[in-house]
Design a protein around this motif. Structure first.
Motif, mmCIF file in Angstrom:
data_model
loop_
_atom_site.group_PDB
_atom_site.id
_atom_site.type_symbol
_atom_site.label_atom_id
_atom_site.label_comp_id
_atom_site.label_asym_id
_atom_site.label_seq_id
_atom_site.Cartn_x
_atom_site.Cartn_y
_atom_site.Cartn_z
ATOM 1 N N GLY A 78 0.807 -1.225 0.000
ATOM 2 C CA GLY A 78 0.000 0.000 0.000
ATOM 3 C C GLY A 78 0.834 1.267 0.000
ATOM 4 O O GLY A 78 0.403 2.318 0.468
ATOM 5 N N THR A 79 2.049 1.168 -0.572
ATOM 6 C CA THR A 79 2.971 2.316 -0.562
ATOM 7 C C THR A 79 3.021 3.001 -1.925
ATOM 8 O O THR A 79 3.059 2.331 -2.959
ATOM 9 C CB THR A 79 4.394 1.834 -0.196
ATOM 10 N N VAL A 80 3.006 4.330 -1.915
ATOM 11 C CA VAL A 80 3.203 5.092 -3.148
ATOM 12 C C VAL A 80 4.706 5.267 -3.325
ATOM 13 O O VAL A 80 5.365 5.899 -2.499
ATOM 14 C CB VAL A 80 2.527 6.473 -3.063
ATOM 15 N N LEU A 81 5.267 4.687 -4.375
ATOM 16 C CA LEU A 81 6.721 4.773 -4.575
ATOM 17 C C LEU A 81 7.091 6.133 -5.162
ATOM 18 O O LEU A 81 8.037 6.768 -4.734
ATOM 19 C CB LEU A 81 7.196 3.640 -5.490
ATOM 20 N N ARG A 82 6.321 6.580 -6.181
ATOM 21 C CA ARG A 82 6.624 7.866 -6.796
ATOM 22 C C ARG A 82 5.372 8.390 -7.491
ATOM 23 O O ARG A 82 4.697 7.648 -8.193
ATOM 24 C CB ARG A 82 7.732 7.713 -7.840
ATOM 25 N N PRO A 87 3.703 15.084 -5.226
ATOM 26 C CA PRO A 87 4.965 14.752 -4.543
ATOM 27 C C PRO A 87 4.788 14.486 -3.051
ATOM 28 O O PRO A 87 5.586 13.746 -2.462
ATOM 29 C CB PRO A 87 5.846 15.985 -4.780
ATOM 30 N N ALA A 88 3.724 15.040 -2.422
ATOM 31 C CA ALA A 88 3.515 14.797 -0.982
ATOM 32 C C ALA A 88 3.291 13.312 -0.699
ATOM 33 O O ALA A 88 3.437 12.864 0.440
ATOM 34 C CB ALA A 88 2.331 15.619 -0.476
ATOM 35 N N LEU A 89 2.935 12.542 -1.731
ATOM 36 C CA LEU A 89 2.676 11.110 -1.530
ATOM 37 C C LEU A 89 3.926 10.252 -1.706
ATOM 38 O O LEU A 89 3.923 9.073 -1.346
ATOM 39 C CB LEU A 89 1.617 10.633 -2.531
ATOM 40 N N LEU A 94 0.667 4.884 2.228
ATOM 41 C CA LEU A 94 -0.661 5.488 2.258
ATOM 42 C C LEU A 94 -1.734 4.513 2.754
ATOM 43 O O LEU A 94 -2.611 4.893 3.537
ATOM 44 C CB LEU A 94 -1.020 5.997 0.845
ATOM 45 N N GLY A 95 -1.657 3.252 2.300
ATOM 46 C CA GLY A 95 -2.665 2.269 2.698
ATOM 47 C C GLY A 95 -2.723 2.091 4.210
ATOM 48 O O GLY A 95 -3.760 2.328 4.836
ATOM 49 N N PRO A 96 -1.588 1.717 4.842
ATOM 50 C CA PRO A 96 -1.582 1.548 6.303
ATOM 51 C C PRO A 96 -1.969 2.829 7.051
ATOM 52 O O PRO A 96 -2.702 2.774 8.047
ATOM 53 C CB PRO A 96 -0.132 1.151 6.608
ATOM 54 N N ALA A 97 -1.498 4.000 6.548
ATOM 55 C CA ALA A 97 -1.783 5.260 7.255
ATOM 56 C C ALA A 97 -3.279 5.572 7.216
ATOM 57 O O ALA A 97 -3.885 5.936 8.239
ATOM 58 C CB ALA A 97 -0.988 6.401 6.630
ATOM 59 N N LEU A 98 -3.904 5.410 6.045
ATOM 60 C CA LEU A 98 -5.343 5.671 5.934
ATOM 61 C C LEU A 98 -6.155 4.636 6.700
ATOM 62 O O LEU A 98 -7.188 4.939 7.298
ATOM 63 C CB LEU A 98 -5.778 5.630 4.469
ATOM 64 N N SER A 99 -5.668 3.395 6.673
ATOM 65 C CA SER A 99 -6.338 2.318 7.380
ATOM 66 C C SER A 99 -6.366 2.600 8.889
ATOM 67 O O SER A 99 -7.377 2.377 9.572
ATOM 68 C CB SER A 99 -5.620 0.996 7.084
#
Ligand SMILES: [Zn+2]
Length: 308
Positions: A78-82, A87-89, A94-99
């Protein structure tokens, strides 16, 4: 509280499209309980996206979310690599943080892939089980989808038709190779070719000049169509899809490059089985539809796991 719902978010550079649907699987396209567009939260994307999800689902029992992101995504973590537009992402889990914020499972998916899944399941590809989707724009994105699921290879990079070499001594591509399809028919490449030939404006102006009979425009369109035909013939030899669905900014309106390429493919094919080459039909909501249908699957997996 009403029945369980799932949420799909299609995050773009300036706006987020959302679609809310029942968590219960259906035969057809996941019907929208709510659908709309809000501004993209740029500075604190986790808090901003969580707030959007809470707003949209206030009257419902949310059970899963899938977020489509324009950029390179590691779906497993669930990670945005690029993400060039956001760019803030970059590098954000993102997946774990939103979860953690929403207390439901959250998946992250590439936006083009979400749209491709939607087109294959419910759009222009829905009558075939083996679908190849191609999005023509700044870059060229491809997805091979079988039975509604992306076939993404051993390392998740299958389908990159934009980086098939069509002009071995051609221009340097962003990927480092020379003469990739993208260096001939990507929107920036078309703009450069048109300006070098003395034309003005965008690829849309190039297409208008072509319609008006401009010989310089015709040479550029012919070269682009030949390059796309080369790539499609390679695709037919390797993948043998049942249908090719073409979408993306450059494919909207009658697209002469695609029409001409399809004609060249039909002329040049030998052993290949030439499938229908059709335009995408779900339009700008394809990404949100794909995300919400993936959210439904995610909810199903979670229920299945807790039952087992
Ligand atoms: Zn390339």
């Amino acid at each position: 509280m009403s029945d369980a719902v799932v949420l799909g978010l299609d995050v773009g550079g300036s706006s987020v499209k959302y679609r809310l649907a029942s968590a219960t699987p259906s035969e057809g396209i996941p019907e929208a309980l709510a659908q709309g567009t809000v501004s993209t939260p740029k500075h604190d994307p986790v808090a901003g996206l969580a707030a959007i999800a809470r707003d949209v689902t206030a009257l419902h029992r949310l059970v899963a979310v899938v977020v489509g992101i324009p950029g390179l995504v590691d779906e497993a973590s669930g990670t945005v690599l690029r993400s060039a537009n956001l760019p803030a992402l970059d590098g954000l889990a993102l997946g774990p943080a939103l979860s953690a914020e929403l207390e439901v499972p959250v998946g992250v998916i590439n936006d083009g892939r979400a749209a491709a899944v939607a087109e294959a399941r419910w759009g222009a590809g829905s009558r075939e089980r083996d679908v190849f989707t191609l999005a023509l724009g700044t870059g060229i994105a491809g997805s091979h989808i079988v039975d509604g699921r992306v076939v993404d290879g051993a390392h998740g990079i299958a389908g990159e038709l934009g980086h098939v070499v069509v002009e071995p001594s051609g221009a340097r591509c962003a990927c480092g190779q020379r003469g990739c399809l993208e260096t001939v028919i990507g929107a920036p490449a078309l703009r450069r070719a048109w300006n070098r030939a003395g034309g003005h404006g965008s690829p849309k102006d190039l297409l208008s000049a072509y319609e008006a009979g401009d010989a310089r425009a015709a040479r550029i369109i012919e070269r682009a169509a030949a390059a796309l035909a080369d790539a499609i013939l390679t695709l037919l030899a390797l993948v043998d899809p049942g249908v090719i669905v073409i979408g993306g900014g450059l494919a909207s309106a009658p697209h002469r490059i695609v029409e001409r390429a399809a004609a060249l493919v039909a002329e040049r094919a030998t052993f290949h089985r030439v499938p229908a080459i059709v335009p995408a039909i779900l339009g700008k909501w394809a990404g949100a539809v794909g995300a919400v249908s993936e959210a439904r699957e995610l909810a199903g997996r979670v229920v299945g796991a807790s039952a087992g």
